[in-house]
Motif scaffolding. Structure first.
Motif, PDB file in Angstrom:
ATOM      1  N   LYS A  26       0.846  -1.196   0.000  1.00  0.00           N
ATOM      2  CA  LYS A  26       0.000   0.000   0.000  1.00  0.00           C
ATOM      3  C   LYS A  26       0.880   1.245   0.000  1.00  0.00           C
ATOM      4  O   LYS A  26       1.845   1.342   0.765  1.00  0.00           O
ATOM      5  CB  LYS A  26      -0.913   0.031   1.224  1.00  0.00           C
ATOM      6  N   THR A  27       0.526   2.185  -0.869  1.00  0.00           N
ATOM      7  CA  THR A  27       1.258   3.442  -0.967  1.00  0.00           C
ATOM      8  C   THR A  27       0.266   4.588  -0.967  1.00  0.00           C
ATOM      9  O   THR A  27      -0.658   4.599  -1.777  1.00  0.00           O
ATOM     10  CB  THR A  27       2.105   3.500  -2.251  1.00  0.00           C
ATOM     11  N   SER A  28       0.455   5.528  -0.072  1.00  0.00           N
ATOM     12  CA  SER A  28      -0.435   6.684   0.029  1.00  0.00           C
ATOM     13  C   SER A  28       0.212   7.902  -0.618  1.00  0.00           C
ATOM     14  O   SER A  28       1.403   8.170  -0.410  1.00  0.00           O
ATOM     15  CB  SER A  28      -0.764   6.990   1.499  1.00  0.00           C
ATOM     16  N   TYR A  29      -0.596   8.611  -1.404  1.00  0.00           N
ATOM     17  CA  TYR A  29      -0.173   9.866  -2.030  1.00  0.00           C
ATOM     18  C   TYR A  29      -1.348  10.828  -1.895  1.00  0.00           C
ATOM     19  O   TYR A  29      -2.137  10.992  -2.827  1.00  0.00           O
ATOM     20  CB  TYR A  29       0.188   9.617  -3.490  1.00  0.00           C
ATOM     21  N   PRO A  30      -1.494  11.457  -0.737  1.00  0.00           N
ATOM     22  CA  PRO A  30      -2.722  12.206  -0.423  1.00  0.00           C
ATOM     23  C   PRO A  30      -3.017  13.297  -1.441  1.00  0.00           C
ATOM     24  O   PRO A  30      -2.133  14.024  -1.896  1.00  0.00           O
ATOM     25  CB  PRO A  30      -2.428  12.805   0.958  1.00  0.00           C
ATOM     26  N   GLY A  31      -4.312  13.388  -1.791  1.00  0.00           N
ATOM     27  CA  GLY A  31      -4.797  14.466  -2.630  1.00  0.00           C
ATOM     28  C   GLY A  31      -4.591  14.289  -4.116  1.00  0.00           C
ATOM     29  O   GLY A  31      -4.974  15.175  -4.887  1.00  0.00           O
ATOM     30  N   GLN A  32      -4.024  13.169  -4.562  1.00  0.00           N
ATOM     31  CA  GLN A  32      -3.727  12.979  -5.977  1.00  0.00           C
ATOM     32  C   GLN A  32      -4.815  12.144  -6.653  1.00  0.00           C
ATOM     33  O   GLN A  32      -5.394  11.236  -6.062  1.00  0.00           O
ATOM     34  CB  GLN A  32      -2.376  12.302  -6.161  1.00  0.00           C
ATOM     35  N   ALA A  33      -5.068  12.454  -7.924  1.00  0.00           N
ATOM     36  CA  ALA A  33      -6.098  11.766  -8.698  1.00  0.00           C
ATOM     37  C   ALA A  33      -5.644  10.345  -9.034  1.00  0.00           C
ATOM     38  O   ALA A  33      -4.450  10.044  -9.058  1.00  0.00           O
ATOM     39  CB  ALA A  33      -6.379  12.544  -9.983  1.00  0.00           C
ATOM     40  N   PRO A  34      -6.603   9.449  -9.317  1.00  0.00           N
ATOM     41  CA  PRO A  34      -6.236   8.061  -9.647  1.00  0.00           C
ATOM     42  C   PRO A  34      -5.275   7.934 -10.822  1.00  0.00           C
ATOM     43  O   PRO A  34      -4.406   7.060 -10.812  1.00  0.00           O
ATOM     44  CB  PRO A  34      -7.588   7.409  -9.952  1.00  0.00           C
ATOM     45  N   GLN A  35      -5.400   8.802 -11.843  1.00  0.00           N
ATOM     46  CA  GLN A  35      -4.502   8.711 -12.979  1.00  0.00           C
ATOM     47  C   GLN A  35      -3.061   9.051 -12.590  1.00  0.00           C
ATOM     48  O   GLN A  35      -2.106   8.407 -13.045  1.00  0.00           O
ATOM     49  CB  GLN A  35      -4.970   9.641 -14.106  1.00  0.00           C
ATOM     50  N   ILE A  36      -2.893  10.050 -11.733  1.00  0.00           N
ATOM     51  CA  ILE A  36      -1.551  10.392 -11.235  1.00  0.00           C
ATOM     52  C   ILE A  36      -1.001   9.245 -10.401  1.00  0.00           C
ATOM     53  O   ILE A  36       0.187   8.896 -10.503  1.00  0.00           O
ATOM     54  CB  ILE A  36      -1.600  11.690 -10.419  1.00  0.00           C
ATOM     55  N   ILE A  37      -1.852   8.662  -9.556  1.00  0.00           N
ATOM     56  CA  ILE A  37      -1.426   7.520  -8.748  1.00  0.00           C
ATOM     57  C   ILE A  37      -0.967   6.376  -9.645  1.00  0.00           C
ATOM     58  O   ILE A  37       0.051   5.723  -9.396  1.00  0.00           O
ATOM     59  CB  ILE A  37      -2.577   7.060  -7.830  1.00  0.00           C
ATOM     60  N   GLN A  38      -1.718   6.127 -10.726  1.00  0.00           N
ATOM     61  CA  GLN A  38      -1.376   5.034 -11.639  1.00  0.00           C
ATOM     62  C   GLN A  38      -0.039   5.285 -12.323  1.00  0.00           C
ATOM     63  O   GLN A  38       0.807   4.397 -12.406  1.00  0.00           O
ATOM     64  CB  GLN A  38      -2.488   4.864 -12.674  1.00  0.00           C
ATOM     65  N   ASP A  39       0.150   6.512 -12.819  1.00  0.00           N
ATOM     66  CA  ASP A  39       1.356   6.808 -13.600  1.00  0.00           C
ATOM     67  C   ASP A  39       2.609   6.896 -12.737  1.00  0.00           C
ATOM     68  O   ASP A  39       3.679   6.414 -13.147  1.00  0.00           O
ATOM     69  CB  ASP A  39       1.167   8.122 -14.357  1.00  0.00           C
ATOM     70  N   GLN A  40       2.502   7.491 -11.563  1.00  0.00           N
ATOM     71  CA  GLN A  40       3.694   7.775 -10.777  1.00  0.00           C
ATOM     72  C   GLN A  40       3.989   6.738  -9.699  1.00  0.00           C
ATOM     73  O   GLN A  40       5.120   6.682  -9.202  1.00  0.00           O
ATOM     74  CB  GLN A  40       3.566   9.159 -10.122  1.00  0.00           C
ATOM     75  N   ILE A  41       3.014   5.919  -9.323  1.00  0.00           N
ATOM     76  CA  ILE A  41       3.236   4.970  -8.225  1.00  0.00           C
ATOM     77  C   ILE A  41       2.933   3.536  -8.644  1.00  0.00           C
ATOM     78  O   ILE A  41       3.799   2.655  -8.596  1.00  0.00           O
ATOM     79  CB  ILE A  41       2.396   5.362  -6.982  1.00  0.00           C
TER      80      ILE A  41
END
Length: 276
Positions: A50-65
């Motif tokens: 599990k990785t948390s990146y608060p406040g970021q959209a799902p597409q950003i989460i997908q691309d960067q994490i």
């Protein structure tokens, strides 16, 4: 053949009784030693990241994490499938291993490859392993209530998170105790923009002042006779009053505190990325 067996049994009743008792005892012991489960665990060994990146959209989460973690964890020895899920503020990656892989070996392998993937993630983002449990592990649920009505929801949540949770985690076989519902409290600062303008302050200055005020600073030691005294400053925030008196600056020789530009209150913990 049957007549011969029956004739032998009639001629040796003591041996028949002993053999019957041995069979009964062996049957009882076999029943007691058979592992029976209401929900047998037939799922493969899996490790959750599990990785948390608060406040970021799902597409950003997908691309960067999620994508960097998926491509790295596919190289883990023994992994047969890697599945990633991206949602608002959080990324989940499931690593499924071949049957028979020990769970602790799987977790160690995933942890080693997570260290390699750390450099590909955004600054300040750190992945973490999920609880040590399988896909069918679940769960004993209980409700913490106060029939007398002397405790509110926040107090019940505090009792659960700081007392019952730690006691239950010490029970053998318990991998995680998760709190569902309730209300966690936090300090909330509601800034008034007009007052910031009046004192010529900015929101980053207020944030930096709060961070600086909530901390301890250690110094050296002073030897006096046979005693040694530690020099330090105590600055942890313990109450609303401590937070209200946080200094933000000086105007005309008079200190400006947080309570002059904002309302400080206790409130429920807001979801990641949501501001009041």
């Amino acid at each position: 053949m049957i007549k011969a067996v029956m004739r032998w049994c009639l001629n040796n009743p003591l041996l028949v009784v002993i053999a019957s008792l041995v069979v009964i005892v062996a049957g009882v012991l076999s029943i007691l030693s058979i592992p029976l489960e209401a929900l047998p665990d037939i799922s493969p060994t899996q490790v959750i990241v599990k990785t948390s990146y608060p406040g970021q959209a799902p597409q950003i989460i997908q691309d960067q994490i999620t994508y960097p973690l998926e491509t790295t964890l596919q190289e883990v020895p023994g992994a047969k499938a890697v599945r990633g899920y991206s949602m608002f503020g959080d990324s989940y990656v499931y690593v499924l291993f071949k049957g028979g892989t020990p769970i602790y070996q799987a977790r160690n392998l995933v942890l080693q490859y997570l260290n390699q993937a750390q450099g590909q993630l955004p600054a300040g983002v750190t992945p973490a392993l999920g609880p040590n449990s399988s896909g069918v592990d679940w769960i004993y649920e209980y409700a913490l209530t106060d029939p007398g009505g002397s405790l509110n929801l926040a107090q019940l949540t505090t009792l659960q998170n700081w007392f019952l949770k730690f006691a239950l985690q010490g029970i053998p076989g318990v991998a995680q105790v998760a709190t569902v519902g309730g209300m966690e409290q936090e300090y909330q600062v509601v800034v008034f923009p007009n007052r910031l303008l009046a004192y010529n302050l900015t929101l980053p200055q207020v944030e930096a002042a709060i961070r600086a005020a909530n901390g301890e600073t250690s110094g050296s030691v002073v030897d006096m006779g046979e005693s040694r005294y530690i020099v330090r400053t105590s600055g942890y925030i313990h109450s609303l009053k401590d937070l209200q008196q946080t200094p933000l600056g000086v105007r005309d020789g008079v200190p400006v505190t947080l309570q002059q530009v904002a309302r400080v209150q206790l409130g429920p913990v807001l979801p990641s990325g949501i501001a009041e």
